[in-house]
Design an enzyme around this catalytic site. Structure first.
Site, PDB file in Angstrom:
ATOM      1  N   LYS A 244       0.852  -1.198   0.000  1.00  0.00           N
ATOM      2  CA  LYS A 244       0.000   0.000   0.000  1.00  0.00           C
ATOM      3  C   LYS A 244       0.884   1.243   0.000  1.00  0.00           C
ATOM      4  O   LYS A 244       1.689   1.449   0.903  1.00  0.00           O
ATOM      5  CB  LYS A 244      -0.917  -0.018   1.236  1.00  0.00           C
ATOM      6  CG  LYS A 244      -1.710   1.277   1.447  1.00  0.00           C
ATOM      7  CD  LYS A 244      -2.685   1.182   2.636  1.00  0.00           C
ATOM      8  CE  LYS A 244      -3.301   2.533   2.992  1.00  0.00           C
ATOM      9  NZ  LYS A 244      -4.207   2.487   4.159  1.00  0.00           N
ATOM     10  N   LYS A 256      -9.929  12.651   8.738  1.00  0.00           N
ATOM     11  CA  LYS A 256      -9.438  12.150  10.025  1.00  0.00           C
ATOM     12  C   LYS A 256      -9.271  13.300  11.012  1.00  0.00           C
ATOM     13  O   LYS A 256      -9.049  14.436  10.604  1.00  0.00           O
ATOM     14  CB  LYS A 256      -8.048  11.514   9.846  1.00  0.00           C
ATOM     15  CG  LYS A 256      -8.034  10.157   9.185  1.00  0.00           C
ATOM     16  CD  LYS A 256      -6.598   9.627   9.138  1.00  0.00           C
ATOM     17  CE  LYS A 256      -6.492   8.326   8.372  1.00  0.00           C
ATOM     18  NZ  LYS A 256      -7.181   7.196   8.990  1.00  0.00           N
ATOM     19  N   ASP A 327     -12.101   7.125   3.833  1.00  0.00           N
ATOM     20  CA  ASP A 327     -10.904   6.815   4.605  1.00  0.00           C
ATOM     21  C   ASP A 327     -10.524   5.331   4.487  1.00  0.00           C
ATOM     22  O   ASP A 327      -9.456   4.930   4.919  1.00  0.00           O
ATOM     23  CB  ASP A 327     -11.132   7.208   6.073  1.00  0.00           C
ATOM     24  CG  ASP A 327      -9.845   7.306   6.861  1.00  0.00           C
ATOM     25  OD1 ASP A 327      -8.769   7.266   6.227  1.00  0.00           O
ATOM     26  OD2 ASP A 327      -9.926   7.425   8.104  1.00  0.00           O
ATOM     27  N   ARG A 331      -7.712  -0.353   0.803  1.00  0.00           N
ATOM     28  CA  ARG A 331      -8.244  -1.576   0.187  1.00  0.00           C
ATOM     29  C   ARG A 331      -8.637  -1.323  -1.269  1.00  0.00           C
ATOM     30  O   ARG A 331      -8.628  -2.233  -2.080  1.00  0.00           O
ATOM     31  CB  ARG A 331      -9.419  -2.111   1.026  1.00  0.00           C
ATOM     32  CG  ARG A 331     -10.616  -1.227   1.068  1.00  0.00           C
ATOM     33  CD  ARG A 331     -11.549  -1.557   2.226  1.00  0.00           C
ATOM     34  NE  ARG A 331     -11.005  -1.084   3.504  1.00  0.00           N
ATOM     35  CZ  ARG A 331     -11.554  -1.307   4.686  1.00  0.00           C
ATOM     36  NH1 ARG A 331     -12.670  -2.004   4.774  1.00  0.00           N
ATOM     37  NH2 ARG A 331     -11.003  -0.835   5.795  1.00  0.00           N
TER      38      ARG A 331
HETATM   39  N1  BES Z   1      -4.421   4.258   7.012  1.00  0.00           N
HETATM   40  C1  BES Z   1      -5.562   3.907   7.760  1.00  0.00           C
HETATM   41  C2  BES Z   1      -5.293   2.783   8.765  1.00  0.00           C
HETATM   42  C3  BES Z   1      -4.342   3.069   9.898  1.00  0.00           C
HETATM   43  C4  BES Z   1      -4.825   3.426  11.139  1.00  0.00           C
HETATM   44  C5  BES Z   1      -2.988   2.909   9.729  1.00  0.00           C
HETATM   45  C6  BES Z   1      -3.957   3.650  12.183  1.00  0.00           C
HETATM   46  C7  BES Z   1      -2.111   3.135  10.782  1.00  0.00           C
HETATM   47  C8  BES Z   1      -2.596   3.506  12.002  1.00  0.00           C
HETATM   48  C9  BES Z   1      -6.687   3.423   6.841  1.00  0.00           C
HETATM   49  O1  BES Z   1      -6.698   3.976   5.575  1.00  0.00           O
HETATM   50  C10 BES Z   1      -7.970   3.802   7.514  1.00  0.00           C
HETATM   51  O2  BES Z   1      -8.199   4.956   7.708  1.00  0.00           O
HETATM   52  N2  BES Z   1      -8.765   2.809   7.882  1.00  0.00           N
HETATM   53  C11 BES Z   1      -9.993   3.019   8.555  1.00  0.00           C
HETATM   54  C12 BES Z   1     -11.071   2.278   7.794  1.00  0.00           C
HETATM   55  C13 BES Z   1     -12.462   2.613   8.232  1.00  0.00           C
HETATM   56  C14 BES Z   1     -12.830   3.997   7.817  1.00  0.00           C
HETATM   57  C15 BES Z   1     -13.396   1.612   7.602  1.00  0.00           C
HETATM   58  C16 BES Z   1      -9.864   2.502   9.970  1.00  0.00           C
HETATM   59  O3  BES Z   1      -9.243   1.446  10.155  1.00  0.00           O
HETATM   60  O4  BES Z   1     -10.334   3.143  10.883  1.00  0.00           O
HETATM   61 ZN    ZN Z   2      -4.844   4.581   4.800  1.00  0.00          ZN
HETATM   62 ZN    ZN Z   3      -7.703   5.830   5.391  1.00  0.00          ZN
END
Ligand code: BES
Ligand code: ZN
Ligand code: ZN
Length: 480
Positions: A244, A256, A327, A331
């Site tokens: 990624k 965020k 966010d 994926r």
């Molecule tokens: N990049 C983030 C995941 C992440 C979180 C990486 C904390 C490192 C530390 C990812 O793109 C994300 O924001 N995921 C969300 C998905 C949700 C909105 C379905 C998450 O895991 O909260």
């Molecule tokens: Zn991310």
């Molecule tokens: Zn994200």
């Protein structure tokens, strides 16, 4: 940063001396004068602590003794942490050269100690006016390591530092294009091939999900393909590893919060960094395995043309996706890369991604979550590689029961689980629709970046995944 050179020498020469004893052992330590041997034997018998040091007649000794651990993996990790402790004592001395010696009969442990010591030397000082002094070289007493270890350690440390640098670089430098540029440069240095696809090529290739995530950005997306195909490769079909490459994740319109969340999102290309570091290491060490790397890269931003929650997007595979949260972008870009991977008829496909907060909350900084369709031929090797390298992995299931998490009312699937929990598994279920089989997904959200200092892993980018994946590929060779 410059990595200390590693030289094999027969005797110490007035530098600070580091002695590592895997267990309290007063056997012969190679490369020391009779006088030094005596001083050190005295120091060992006077002290019951594990780590101690003394300056004697202008010279400085660091002696680290680790206790016994039951298993090999535990012993090696103790040795790495001991290496970090030795570094912490010596750092303040600002010496330019160190001498290292350890018993001849514990070469594996000695190598792990040096690995911990060298990994601790890392600093990201590009933007600092005042830089810390680090040693230029470490002189290693002959017979404390196997003859080929110094060269390999150097290649490994260099690959991990490369991955850490990529994670630590902010977006102000490391845009998607710059990421590809850095990988190209490392490819030229180490001998792997790099092909860079620009936005026009990405459009032609039909990476609609990558393009959707990129729509809010002012910078173009980039897709980078890495190839390492040595003549002596043991496999005909490649192992494909995708990383990624979100060079910054604001969350997009599903913005965020800043503190403790967005403020660390320069690290959202930790998967891409692990893949790039892995290629650096397999190429510089000449691993006889044919591997392809795929890195979809962009930043994820709100912007005038940004994709919105509620949009339905197409993917490279043709599966339609309802985007309920912008966010959950990782994926999406991986979906395109994984479906693109199928054309190589891969023996095995992996992806490495800082994908979910859920994986980070479940395993913390201590392990990555893995899931997928690969059987124990692969997963047993992966788990063992995790223990041996100290980059642990732990399984999560992708049972059919979880499919309902990503059902959409209007498209084939949706990109979030929508408050139903199981965040890391939901992301895995999503990717399963796109990946060829066998496939392993590694969620490194908790391990790629550490906001607090974490022993030899340092602070911020840890380089997690480089040592793990290298070991995995190496140990897989007999099964290929
Ligand atoms: N990049 C983030 C995941 C992440 C979180 C990486 C904390 C490192 C530390 C990812 O793109 C994300 O924001 N995921 C969300 C998905 C949700 C909105 C379905 C998450 O895991 O909260
Ligand atoms: Zn991310
Ligand atoms: Zn994200």
């Amino acid at each position: 940063m410059n990595i200390p050179e590693l030289h094999t020498v027969s005797a110490s020469n007035n530098e600070d001396i580091i002695i590592f004893l895997p267990e309290k052992n007063t056997g012969k330590i190679p490369g020391l004068s009779g006088e030094d041997q005596k001083i050190i034997a005295g120091l060992i018998s006077e002290n019951s602590k594990n780590t101690f040091y003394r300056s004697a007649s202008g010279q400085f000794y660091v002696i680290v003794v680790t206790g016994q651990a039951n298993d090999v993996a535990g012993r090696l990790e103790k040795a790495r942490i001991a290496g970090f402790e030795a570094f912490s004592l010596l750092e303040k001395r600002s010496g330019k050269s160190w001498f290292f010696s350890a018993p001849e009969d514990t070469k594996e442990d000695n190598a792990a100690f040096l690995e911990g010591l060298l990994l601790s030397c890392y600093q990201f000082d590009k933007y600092k006016t005042e830089k810390h002094v680090r040693p230029d070289k470490i002189n290693i007493a002959e017979n404390s390591l196997y003859a080929d270890m110094p060269a390999f350690l150097h290649q490994q440390i260099s690959a991990v530092f490369f991955a850490r640098d990529l994670v630590n670089e902010p977006l102000s430098f490391l845009t998607a294009e710059q990421l590809a540029e850095e990988i190209l440069r490392e490819g030229d240095r180490c001998g792997f091939q790099v092909k860079i696809y620009d936005k026009k090529a990405i459009e032609e290739m039909g990476f609609h999900a990558l393009l959707a995530v990129n729509r809010g950005s002012v910078q173009p997306p980039v897709f980078t393909e890495l190839t390492w195909k040595p003549e002596n490769a043991v496999n005909q079909d490649p192992i494909v590893i995708s990383g990624k490459g979100i060079v910054y994740d604001t969350g997009g319109l599903s913005l965020k919060a800043t503190q403790g969340s967005m403020d660390r999102m320069k690290s959202d290309m930790g998967g891409a960094a692990a893949v790039a570091g892995l290629f650096s290491l397999i190429a510089s060490s000449g691993l006889p395995v044919y591997v392809k790397g795929l890195i979809p890269a962009t930043d994820n931003r709100p912007g005038g043309d940004a994709y919105v929650p509620g949009d339905v997007i197409k993917t490279h595979k043709g599966i339609s996706v309802e985007v309920l949260n912008t966010d959950a972008e990782g994926r999406l870009i991986l979906a395109d890369a994984l479906s693109y991977a199928s054309q190589f008829s891969p023996l095995l496909t992996l992806d490495v991604a800082t994908l979910t907060g859920s994986a980070a909350q479940t395993f913390g900084v201590h392990a990555a979550a893995y899931m997928g369709t690969a059987d124990s031929t692969y997963t047993q090797v992966l788990e063992k590689s995790g223990f041996i390298t100290g980059e642990k992995v732990s399984p999560l299931p992708l049972w059919d029961e979880y499919e309902s998490l990503i059902e959409s009312d209007i498209a084939d699937i949706r990109n979030t689980v929508g408050g139903k929990g199981c965040g890391a598994i939901g992301a895995g279920m999503f990717l399963k629709h796109f990946a060829p089989s066998p496939w392993i997904h590694l969620d490194i959200a908790g391990t790629a970046f550490t906001p607090e200092h974490f022993n030899y892993r340092g602070i911020q980018g840890t380089g997690y995944g480089v040592r793990l994946l290298y070991r995995f590929l190496k140990d897989l060779i007999p099964a290929l």
